[in-house]
Design a protein around this motif. Structure first.
Motif, PDB file in Angstrom:
ATOM      1  N   GLU A 194      18.807  40.875  45.734  1.00 31.81           N
ATOM      2  CA  GLU A 194      19.513  40.027  47.039  1.00 31.81           C
ATOM      3  C   GLU A 194      18.886  40.532  48.317  1.00 31.81           C
ATOM      4  O   GLU A 194      19.175  39.913  49.212  1.00 31.81           O
ATOM      5  CB  GLU A 194      20.925  40.427  46.730  1.00 31.81           C
ATOM      6  N   LYS A 195      17.905  41.407  48.198  1.00 32.22           N
ATOM      7  CA  LYS A 195      17.259  41.863  49.521  1.00 32.22           C
ATOM      8  C   LYS A 195      16.597  40.958  50.181  1.00 32.22           C
ATOM      9  O   LYS A 195      16.186  39.825  49.683  1.00 32.22           O
ATOM     10  CB  LYS A 195      16.439  43.009  49.181  1.00 32.22           C
ATOM     11  N   ASN A 196      16.602  41.125  51.610  1.00 27.28           N
ATOM     12  CA  ASN A 196      15.630  40.171  52.391  1.00 27.28           C
ATOM     13  C   ASN A 196      16.052  38.947  52.360  1.00 27.28           C
ATOM     14  O   ASN A 196      15.138  37.698  52.214  1.00 27.28           O
ATOM     15  CB  ASN A 196      14.428  40.350  52.226  1.00 27.28           C
ATOM     16  N   PRO A 197      17.398  38.471  52.537  1.00 27.35           N
ATOM     17  CA  PRO A 197      17.636  37.057  52.578  1.00 27.35           C
ATOM     18  C   PRO A 197      17.395  36.324  53.887  1.00 27.35           C
ATOM     19  O   PRO A 197      17.215  36.884  54.906  1.00 27.35           O
ATOM     20  CB  PRO A 197      19.209  37.266  52.587  1.00 27.35           C
ATOM     21  N   VAL A 198      16.652  35.104  53.637  1.00 27.03           N
ATOM     22  CA  VAL A 198      16.218  34.408  54.619  1.00 27.03           C
ATOM     23  C   VAL A 198      17.430  33.450  55.282  1.00 27.03           C
ATOM     24  O   VAL A 198      17.264  32.754  56.369  1.00 27.03           O
ATOM     25  CB  VAL A 198      15.099  33.377  54.306  1.00 27.03           C
ATOM     26  N   ALA A 199      18.463  33.366  54.537  1.00 28.47           N
ATOM     27  CA  ALA A 199      19.716  32.581  55.128  1.00 28.47           C
ATOM     28  C   ALA A 199      20.912  33.216  54.828  1.00 28.47           C
ATOM     29  O   ALA A 199      21.035  34.047  53.754  1.00 28.47           O
ATOM     30  CB  ALA A 199      19.857  31.177  54.801  1.00 28.47           C
ATOM     31  N   SER A 200      22.174  32.867  55.339  1.00 28.74           N
ATOM     32  CA  SER A 200      23.513  33.626  54.953  1.00 28.74           C
ATOM     33  C   SER A 200      23.736  33.030  53.484  1.00 28.74           C
ATOM     34  O   SER A 200      23.789  31.895  53.035  1.00 28.74           O
ATOM     35  CB  SER A 200      24.267  32.966  55.931  1.00 28.74           C
ATOM     36  N   ASN A 201      24.365  34.091  52.794  1.00 31.65           N
ATOM     37  CA  ASN A 201      24.788  33.842  51.478  1.00 31.65           C
ATOM     38  C   ASN A 201      26.150  33.264  51.433  1.00 31.65           C
ATOM     39  O   ASN A 201      26.734  33.183  50.266  1.00 31.65           O
ATOM     40  CB  ASN A 201      24.602  35.149  50.720  1.00 31.65           C
ATOM     41  N   ALA A 202      26.686  33.106  52.652  1.00 34.34           N
ATOM     42  CA  ALA A 202      27.998  32.713  52.885  1.00 34.34           C
ATOM     43  C   ALA A 202      28.140  31.204  52.655  1.00 34.34           C
ATOM     44  O   ALA A 202      29.312  30.565  52.142  1.00 34.34           O
ATOM     45  CB  ALA A 202      28.705  33.106  54.105  1.00 34.34           C
ATOM     46  N   THR A 203      27.114  30.411  52.582  1.00 39.36           N
ATOM     47  CA  THR A 203      27.102  29.106  52.397  1.00 39.36           C
ATOM     48  C   THR A 203      26.124  28.641  51.097  1.00 39.36           C
ATOM     49  O   THR A 203      25.284  29.223  51.132  1.00 39.36           O
ATOM     50  CB  THR A 203      26.577  28.294  53.724  1.00 39.36           C
ATOM     51  N   GLU A 204      26.439  27.410  50.548  1.00 40.89           N
ATOM     52  CA  GLU A 204      25.469  27.130  49.528  1.00 40.89           C
ATOM     53  C   GLU A 204      23.995  26.651  50.076  1.00 40.89           C
ATOM     54  O   GLU A 204      23.258  27.115  49.395  1.00 40.89           O
ATOM     55  CB  GLU A 204      26.259  25.729  48.915  1.00 40.89           C
ATOM     56  N   GLU A 205      24.056  26.122  51.291  1.00 39.62           N
ATOM     57  CA  GLU A 205      22.914  25.812  51.826  1.00 39.62           C
ATOM     58  C   GLU A 205      22.026  27.181  52.065  1.00 39.62           C
ATOM     59  O   GLU A 205      20.781  27.074  51.688  1.00 39.62           O
ATOM     60  CB  GLU A 205      23.039  25.133  53.286  1.00 39.62           C
ATOM     61  N   GLY A 206      22.800  27.977  52.576  1.00 41.17           N
ATOM     62  CA  GLY A 206      21.866  29.536  52.775  1.00 41.17           C
ATOM     63  C   GLY A 206      21.411  30.049  51.343  1.00 41.17           C
ATOM     64  O   GLY A 206      20.218  30.557  51.268  1.00 41.17           O
ATOM     65  N   ARG A 207      22.485  30.033  50.513  1.00 41.16           N
ATOM     66  CA  ARG A 207      21.891  30.545  49.215  1.00 41.16           C
ATOM     67  C   ARG A 207      20.857  29.770  48.308  1.00 41.16           C
ATOM     68  O   ARG A 207      19.982  30.131  47.567  1.00 41.16           O
ATOM     69  CB  ARG A 207      23.263  30.454  48.190  1.00 41.16           C
ATOM     70  N   VAL A 208      20.978  28.371  48.670  1.00 42.28           N
ATOM     71  CA  VAL A 208      19.841  27.477  48.108  1.00 42.28           C
ATOM     72  C   VAL A 208      18.292  28.191  48.533  1.00 42.28           C
ATOM     73  O   VAL A 208      17.328  28.345  47.864  1.00 42.28           O
ATOM     74  CB  VAL A 208      19.943  26.218  48.290  1.00 42.28           C
ATOM     75  N   GLN A 209      18.403  28.476  49.756  1.00 38.78           N
ATOM     76  CA  GLN A 209      17.059  29.114  50.426  1.00 38.78           C
ATOM     77  C   GLN A 209      16.840  30.533  50.017  1.00 38.78           C
ATOM     78  O   GLN A 209      15.596  30.986  49.710  1.00 38.78           O
ATOM     79  CB  GLN A 209      17.152  29.161  51.958  1.00 38.78           C
ATOM     80  N   ASN A 210      17.741  31.249  49.511  1.00 37.00           N
ATOM     81  CA  ASN A 210      17.617  32.588  49.161  1.00 37.00           C
ATOM     82  C   ASN A 210      16.991  32.572  47.513  1.00 37.00           C
ATOM     83  O   ASN A 210      16.583  33.573  47.166  1.00 37.00           O
ATOM     84  CB  ASN A 210      18.725  33.516  49.130  1.00 37.00           C
ATOM     85  N   ARG A 211      17.137  31.774  46.903  1.00 38.75           N
ATOM     86  CA  ARG A 211      16.632  31.570  45.611  1.00 38.75           C
ATOM     87  C   ARG A 211      15.151  31.156  45.530  1.00 38.75           C
ATOM     88  O   ARG A 211      14.862  30.181  45.479  1.00 38.75           O
ATOM     89  CB  ARG A 211      17.589  30.545  44.470  1.00 38.75           C
ATOM     90  N   ARG A 212      14.360  32.175  45.674  1.00 38.52           N
ATOM     91  CA  ARG A 212      12.987  32.044  45.823  1.00 38.52           C
ATOM     92  C   ARG A 212      11.876  32.934  45.357  1.00 38.52           C
ATOM     93  O   ARG A 212      12.331  34.077  44.985  1.00 38.52           O
ATOM     94  CB  ARG A 212      12.895  31.788  47.366  1.00 38.52           C
ATOM     95  N   VAL A 213      10.676  32.393  45.354  1.00 40.20           N
ATOM     96  CA  VAL A 213       9.668  33.426  45.343  1.00 40.20           C
ATOM     97  C   VAL A 213       8.614  33.193  46.403  1.00 40.20           C
ATOM     98  O   VAL A 213       8.086  32.103  46.784  1.00 40.20           O
ATOM     99  CB  VAL A 213       9.048  33.029  43.939  1.00 40.20           C
ATOM    100  N   GLU A 214       8.283  34.154  47.163  1.00 40.38           N
ATOM    101  CA  GLU A 214       7.672  34.079  48.248  1.00 40.38           C
ATOM    102  C   GLU A 214       6.160  34.574  47.935  1.00 40.38           C
ATOM    103  O   GLU A 214       5.715  35.386  47.082  1.00 40.38           O
ATOM    104  CB  GLU A 214       7.828  35.149  49.534  1.00 40.38           C
ATOM    105  N   ILE A 215       5.053  33.662  48.446  1.00 40.87           N
ATOM    106  CA  ILE A 215       3.516  34.103  48.264  1.00 40.87           C
ATOM    107  C   ILE A 215       3.086  34.549  49.418  1.00 40.87           C
ATOM    108  O   ILE A 215       3.009  34.025  50.505  1.00 40.87           O
ATOM    109  CB  ILE A 215       3.061  32.562  47.866  1.00 40.87           C
ATOM    110  N   LYS A 216       2.335  35.764  48.923  1.00 42.45           N
ATOM    111  CA  LYS A 216       1.668  36.679  50.118  1.00 42.45           C
ATOM    112  C   LYS A 216       0.355  36.695  49.754  1.00 42.45           C
ATOM    113  O   LYS A 216       0.074  37.475  48.649  1.00 42.45           O
ATOM    114  CB  LYS A 216       2.505  37.834  50.468  1.00 42.45           C
ATOM    115  N   LYS A 217      -0.632  36.834  50.629  1.00 45.35           N
ATOM    116  CA  LYS A 217      -2.169  36.704  50.002  1.00 45.35           C
ATOM    117  C   LYS A 217      -2.645  37.944  51.015  1.00 45.35           C
ATOM    118  O   LYS A 217      -2.158  38.466  52.023  1.00 45.35           O
ATOM    119  CB  LYS A 217      -2.860  35.513  50.563  1.00 45.35           C
TER     120      LYS A 217
END
Length: 457
Positions: free
Chosen positions: A434-457
């Motif tokens: 659950e670390k480093n959320p990019v949006a609020s977990n209080a709303t579904e719109e925010g939770r959708v963005q937090n379900r992710r894999v970030e790509i770093k080069k």
């Protein structure tokens, strides 16, 4: 009755039957088709025979003083009938029995042939005919359904018979003629007479009338009288060779109509009477008017349900967003569908790739991510470079579960890249839960963005 008369009668019967078939088409216009009626029936019957008929004429035996003075014989059989309209049907009839006649002392000469025969008993081994049956009328006895049917029939058939002549009046005494086991000259197909058959074949024409009484929806009582005109001396040799045999039958039997009881029996149907009832019976007129009212109400309801002022395909009765502009995609309630903004480019302006998104509680890659990962794999292969995959989850569930889920998501992306030809050693996959959320977990719109894999080069 000579042979030419028989042929004329048979031709007339055929013409009348053809007229009956022609009337079938007219009957269908009245009925709406035979499929709504029961048209097949079978019958069993039994009765007596007499060697004369009601229209007169004499046989070689039994010269009449009055009608029905001769002996009677037994007769029985069965019928199968197909009714083509309320006026006409075709019937196959099969019978067998005996015909008995004798020279009455008051009727003329005591012997009618050189053999001195005074009585004859003719056995009819079988008789079969195809008959046209014409319905003459029906009676309903004020019961609003027909209960009695009057009919006439005419046909053409064949019979196998053998006469036995006696020198006594009561079918006993000395047998003076019996050709059983010696027939054969009348059999079609024999090049040479075999004369080894028990019966002789001849043609005959049945003409009759009768009445049927409806006992139930399935069973009817059938009473009939038939005159049969044969093309042969069915009572054996006689002095007057011009005599052709004739006999009558009086029969009674039961007829069983086949098919569903929900359908009316076409034999007892009377469309003219039905039409009269509909026009004259007040109760039927009231029923028709009530039906018209119900139909009118139903039509109004259908018109209301089919009204669609804005043309979006949703009835005005259920349209929650009336006045939608033409061509606008709408949902089941008639409201415009809001589509998510499309991702124009999966690569950010600074060269980093946008996160790979996942569904709730899932580590399965979406098909929409394939194009991004294919582009990333090509770049890693071409440049022989490394990449870091950081998996994350929204805040639903326990932290331990979400940590595992985030690792699974990162590994799903790694496995795709490996399958695309990227070296496994150049990929680092980690999960942060659950670390480093990019949006609020209080709303579904925010939770959708937090379900992710970030790509770093």
């Amino acid at each position: 009755m000579n042979y030419s008369t028989i042929k004329k009668t048979a031709v007339a019967a055929t013409l009348v039957a053809a007229l009956g078939f022609a009337g079938t088409a007219q009957a269908q216009q009245v009925f709406g088709g035979r499929s709504q009626y029961r048209t097949w029936s079978i019958g069993v019957q039994g009765g007596i025979t007499t060697p004369n008929n009601v229209i007169g004429g004499g046989n070689a035996f039994g010269q009449k003083v009055g009608y029905f003075q001769n002996k009677v014989g037994e007769y029985y059989g069965l019928t199968v009938r197909k009714q083509f309209s309320h006026l006409f049907g075709l019937e196959v009839e099969a019978n067998r029995g005996k015909i008995k006649t004798y020279n009455h002392d008051l009727s003329g000469p005591a012997a009618e042939n050189t053999l001195g025969a005074r009585s004859v008993e003719t056995s009819v081994n079988w008789a079969a005919s195809l008959n046209g049956v014409f319905q003459l009328g029906t009676i309903d006895f004020l019961r609003r359904e027909n209960a009695v049917n009057f009919y006439a029939k005419v046909g053409l058939g064949a019979m196998a018979y053998n006469p036995v002549q006696y020198d006594g009046n009561d079918f006993n005494g000395k047998v003076v003629y019996d050709n059983k086991g010696k027939w054969g000259d009348g059999i079609v197909g024999d090049r040479d007479p075999k004369r080894d058959r028990d019966n002789k074949l001849t043609a005959f024409v049945p003409v009759g009338v009768g009445a049927k009484f409806k006992l139930s929806e399935v069973v009817a009582l059938n009473l009939g009288y038939t005159m049969n005109f044969a093309d042969d001396q069915i009572y054996g040799p006689a002095r007057q060779a011009s005599y052709k045999g004739k006999f009558s039958t009086v029969m009674a039997g039961l007829e069983f109509t086949l098919g569903s009881k929900d359908k009316q029996n076409l034999t007892f149907a009377n469309p003219v009477a039905t039409l009269y009832d509909e026009l004259k019976d007040p109760s039927l007129r009231n029923e028709v008017e009530a039906l018209k009212q119900r139909v009118s109400t139903l039509e109004g309801t259908v018109n209301t349900l089919s009204a669609d002022a804005d043309g979006d395909g949703v009835s005005d009765k259920f349209d929650k967003c009336p006045g939608t502009p033409a061509g606008t995609p709408v949902d089941g309630s008639g409201c415009p569908i809001k589509f998510p903004e499309p991702v124009v480019n999966n690569v950010t302006s600074n060269g980093y790739y946008a996160p790979i998104q996942f569904e709730f509680d899932s580590s399965v890659l979406k098909t929409s991510s394939y194009s991004t990962l294919d582009k990333l794999a090509k770049e890693l292969r071409d440049n022989n470079s490394a990449v870091q995959l950081d998996g994350y989850a929204s805040a639903e569930g326990s932290e331990a579960y979400n940590l595992t889920l985030s690792k699974d998501r990162a590994n799903s992306v790694k496995q795709y890249l490996v399958n695309a030809g990227v070296s496994s050693s150049s990929i680092t996959a980690k999960g942060y839960g659950e670390k480093n959320p990019v949006a609020s977990n209080a709303t579904e719109e925010g939770r959708v963005q937090n379900r992710r894999v970030e790509i770093k080069k």
